[in-house]
Design an enzyme around this catalytic site. Sequence first.
Site, PDB file in Angstrom:
ATOM      1  N   GLY A  48      -2.765  -9.371   2.781  1.00  0.00           N
ATOM      2  CA  GLY A  48      -2.439  -7.732   1.787  1.00  0.00           C
ATOM      3  C   GLY A  48      -1.972  -6.974   2.753  1.00  0.00           C
ATOM      4  CD  GLN A 106      -5.179  -2.579   8.018  1.00  0.00           C
ATOM      5  OE1 GLN A 106      -4.804  -3.223   9.361  1.00  0.00           O
ATOM      6  NE2 GLN A 106      -4.818  -1.220   7.717  1.00  0.00           N
ATOM      7  CB  SER A 131      -1.022 -17.125  -3.436  1.00  0.00           C
ATOM      8  OG  SER A 131      -1.576 -16.938  -1.954  1.00  0.00           O
ATOM      9  CD  GLN A 144     -14.161  -6.815   3.097  1.00  0.00           C
ATOM     10  OE1 GLN A 144     -15.826  -7.006   3.402  1.00  0.00           O
ATOM     11  NE2 GLN A 144     -13.468  -6.979   3.465  1.00  0.00           N
ATOM     12  CG  HIS A 157     -14.698  -0.320   5.731  1.00  0.00           C
ATOM     13  ND1 HIS A 157     -14.337   0.632   5.977  1.00  0.00           N
ATOM     14  CD2 HIS A 157     -14.492  -0.291   3.804  1.00  0.00           C
ATOM     15  CE1 HIS A 157     -15.391   1.651   5.349  1.00  0.00           C
ATOM     16  NE2 HIS A 157     -14.927   0.778   3.608  1.00  0.00           N
ATOM     17  CD  GLU A 188     -11.316   5.288   1.789  1.00  0.00           C
ATOM     18  OE1 GLU A 188     -10.862   5.095   2.481  1.00  0.00           O
ATOM     19  OE2 GLU A 188     -12.580   4.919   0.636  1.00  0.00           O
ATOM     20  CD  GLU A 247       6.754  26.593  -4.091  1.00  0.00           C
ATOM     21  OE1 GLU A 247       6.120  26.710  -3.400  1.00  0.00           O
ATOM     22  OE2 GLU A 247       7.946  26.745  -4.029  1.00  0.00           O
ATOM     23  CD  GLU A 285       7.008  24.383  -1.030  1.00  0.00           C
ATOM     24  OE1 GLU A 285       6.511  24.718   0.097  1.00  0.00           O
ATOM     25  OE2 GLU A 285       7.941  23.877  -1.457  1.00  0.00           O
ATOM     26  CB  SER A 309       6.860  32.642   6.848  1.00  0.00           C
ATOM     27  OG  SER A 309       5.792  32.566   5.631  1.00  0.00           O
TER      28      SER A 309
END
Length: 331
Positions: free
Chosen positions: A25, A27, A50, A85, A107, A194, A226, A230, A251
């Site tokens: 996938g 990673q 698959s 997993q 992870h 996260e 806004e 952005e 600014s």
Amino acid sequence: MNVLMDKDADPGVLRDKRIAVIGFGSQGHAHAQNLRDSGHDVIVGELAGSDARARAEQAGLKTCDTSSAVRQADVVMVLVPDEIQAGIYDAQIGPHLTDGAYLGFAHGFSIHFKRIVVPKPVNVFMVAPKGPGHLVRRQYEAGGGVPCLLAVHQDPSGNTRELGLAYACGIGGGRAGVLDTTFREETETDLFGEQAVLCGGLTELIRAGFETLTDAGYAPEMAYFECVHEVKLIVDLIYERGITGMRESISNTAEYGDITRGKRVIGESSRAAMRQLLADIQSGAFAAEWVAECKAGKPKMKELAEQQADHPAERIGRQLRALMPFIQSTR
């Protein structure tokens, strides 16, 4: 801060070792191809028939089912989603691991929360790139890399850290920097980031801003530009230059509003909520909730996702993005 680079690694630690990448996938596709291009012997474990296995074969990689890949390998890197997993480990990985084998993760969730308990004679390490797989692959192909985190959970062979470092360098991490951590630290900080900032906190802040403007009678198109569109401009500046550098690029009016108003929005109540999120992560409460949600078929997750996908900011966003063909997905 101790930052390790390619020069600090011994790629010979991985010489004559076959690496099984389990999962092709986000990673997995990057790890497998980068390791292959770094001269390592790689095999991909994926389901026969698959789409992922077909993509791996199209990329010129050797493939087979997961159990067979584990039996053939000296190093096994688990790169399937957290929620599956444990099941894959119990059925297809664990029974085929031999003493002295190396088992890796990107992870720490399954190891830290004891969803997977690995026999003591097996070496366990983590190499966690700090970026999505497409970036790991793209940076490698461009001659660069994405910083990686390195941790060791079990080290019966006495060289697991050295092997993990060589692995990190094999996927390009040593070109950018490899930093030591622990499974606990990586897991808990990753989940917190996260939930509180990168995804949960940011998306809720965006929706709240959008709703505040539209509830006050402003056009949804203006609110979208806004409060949604952005965000990328500011995040890119922070990514490139840090918060101080971002403030130097906007600014004076925007900077003054930033430093004088931000804490009114993210005040003590928000910080208290963050501390509670972290406490739930540390105690294992979130992990238990997520495991139970997955076992039930993710009904709550699906319901909430459907509700939020129909938010006015999403609807107007789809219309406005159609006017901007220069916006292209990187996935």
